[in-house]
Design a protein around this motif. Sequence first.
Motif, PDB file in Angstrom:
ATOM      1  N   THR A  11       0.619  -1.064   0.133  1.00  0.00           N
ATOM      2  CA  THR A  11      -0.204  -0.019   0.075  1.00  0.00           C
ATOM      3  C   THR A  11       0.834   1.074  -0.081  1.00  0.00           C
ATOM      4  O   THR A  11       0.851   2.096  -0.744  1.00  0.00           O
ATOM      5  N   GLN A  12       1.103   1.179   0.544  1.00  0.00           N
ATOM      6  CA  GLN A  12       3.011   2.240   0.955  1.00  0.00           C
ATOM      7  C   GLN A  12       3.148   2.423  -0.314  1.00  0.00           C
ATOM      8  O   GLN A  12       3.544   4.120  -0.792  1.00  0.00           O
ATOM      9  N   CYS A  13       3.777   1.625  -0.404  1.00  0.00           N
ATOM     10  CA  CYS A  13       4.600   1.720  -2.247  1.00  0.00           C
ATOM     11  C   CYS A  13       3.697   2.073  -3.324  1.00  0.00           C
ATOM     12  O   CYS A  13       5.127   2.982  -3.715  1.00  0.00           O
ATOM     13  N   LYS A  15       1.914   4.278  -3.470  1.00  0.00           N
ATOM     14  CA  LYS A  15       1.599   5.842  -2.811  1.00  0.00           C
ATOM     15  C   LYS A  15       3.466   6.475  -3.266  1.00  0.00           C
ATOM     16  O   LYS A  15       3.216   7.837  -3.414  1.00  0.00           O
ATOM     17  N   ILE A  16       4.224   5.860  -2.702  1.00  0.00           N
ATOM     18  CA  ILE A  16       5.615   6.674  -3.162  1.00  0.00           C
ATOM     19  C   ILE A  16       6.106   6.185  -4.363  1.00  0.00           C
ATOM     20  O   ILE A  16       6.318   7.454  -4.895  1.00  0.00           O
ATOM     21  N   LYS A  19       4.265   9.600  -5.785  1.00  0.00           N
ATOM     22  CA  LYS A  19       5.099  11.025  -5.286  1.00  0.00           C
ATOM     23  C   LYS A  19       5.916  11.355  -6.175  1.00  0.00           C
ATOM     24  O   LYS A  19       7.181  12.096  -6.448  1.00  0.00           O
ATOM     25  N   SER A 163       2.389   1.580  11.530  1.00  0.00           N
ATOM     26  CA  SER A 163       1.846   1.295  10.551  1.00  0.00           C
ATOM     27  C   SER A 163       0.053   1.483  10.545  1.00  0.00           C
ATOM     28  O   SER A 163      -0.854   0.776  10.403  1.00  0.00           O
ATOM     29  N   VAL A 167      -4.310   5.114   6.092  1.00  0.00           N
ATOM     30  CA  VAL A 167      -3.216   4.854   5.124  1.00  0.00           C
ATOM     31  C   VAL A 167      -2.650   6.687   4.961  1.00  0.00           C
ATOM     32  O   VAL A 167      -0.996   5.901   5.322  1.00  0.00           O
ATOM     33  N   ASP A 168      -3.142   7.290   5.040  1.00  0.00           N
ATOM     34  CA  ASP A 168      -2.851   8.551   4.528  1.00  0.00           C
ATOM     35  C   ASP A 168      -1.129   9.531   5.575  1.00  0.00           C
ATOM     36  O   ASP A 168      -0.951   9.478   5.879  1.00  0.00           O
ATOM     37  N   PHE A 171       1.621   7.454   5.216  1.00  0.00           N
ATOM     38  CA  PHE A 171       1.895   7.786   4.460  1.00  0.00           C
ATOM     39  C   PHE A 171       2.695   9.136   4.873  1.00  0.00           C
ATOM     40  O   PHE A 171       4.020   9.329   3.812  1.00  0.00           O
ATOM     41  N   VAL A 174       5.911   8.146   6.142  1.00  0.00           N
ATOM     42  CA  VAL A 174       6.842   8.000   5.126  1.00  0.00           C
ATOM     43  C   VAL A 174       7.864   9.303   3.874  1.00  0.00           C
ATOM     44  O   VAL A 174       8.825   9.057   4.046  1.00  0.00           O
ATOM     45  N   VAL A 175       7.184  10.181   3.967  1.00  0.00           N
ATOM     46  CA  VAL A 175       7.789  10.852   3.422  1.00  0.00           C
ATOM     47  C   VAL A 175       8.282  11.587   3.841  1.00  0.00           C
ATOM     48  O   VAL A 175       9.329  11.788   3.207  1.00  0.00           O
TER      49      VAL A 175
END
Length: 182
Positions: A11-13, A15-16, A19, A163, A167-168, A171, A174-175
């Motif tokens: 899921t995070q990948c 989004k990465i 972006k 985690s 989700v957001d 993220f 993560v960002v």
Amino acid sequence: MAGGPGSGKGTQCEKIVEKYGYTHLSSGDLLRAEVASGSERGKQLQAIMQKGELVPLDTVLDMIKDAMIAKADVSKGYLIDGYPREVKQGEEFEKKIGAPALLLYIDAKAETMVQRLMKRGQTSGRSDDNEETIKKRLDLYYKATEPVIAYYETRGIVRKINSELPVDEVFAIVVKAIDELK
Ligand SMILES: Nc1ncnc2c1ncn2[C@H]1C[C@H](O)[C@@H](COP(=O)(O)OP(=O)(O)O)O1
Ligand SMILES: [Mg+2]
């Protein structure tokens, strides 16, 4: 990127990639593609994955390396998901490919991971998303994969991401970790 099964790596990948435009390589997806091809090697892999075990080290590493080489001209960077699964895999990666710049450790409680996987299993069609295999994958994760995180911690490249959050929000953390690198 490291984390237990169902922690939210995929899921995070996604989004990465959206972006930052990195090349996403999921060892699990590469292996599942091989299974789907119906090749002899795919059949052997399917049997191993169905049991929740790790496939032989060289097989995974060669697949990752080939996929990296295939994208070498156009890649803005690589995001490797679900590898290394054990310390030995990390050591071999360094020898054959190089040292990673950052390890995102996607951390969720065992209970959360089981719930997410059971739910994912209703639609994923993944033969390893069933209760029995999930339990084995979790056991293996705690035994083999958690030591990988300790191994990279000694180099100061691990960023632990909570985690359990939506989700957001995950993220956003993560960002921050990725942007700190730049
Ligand atoms: N932060 C979050 N909150 C709620 N559900 C999440 C979540 N991150 C992921 N999920 C859901 C999406 C999937 O159905 C399931 C497993 O996520 P995944 O990204 O496929 O995990 P992994 O690739 O680590 O196995 O959990
Ligand atoms: Mg995944």
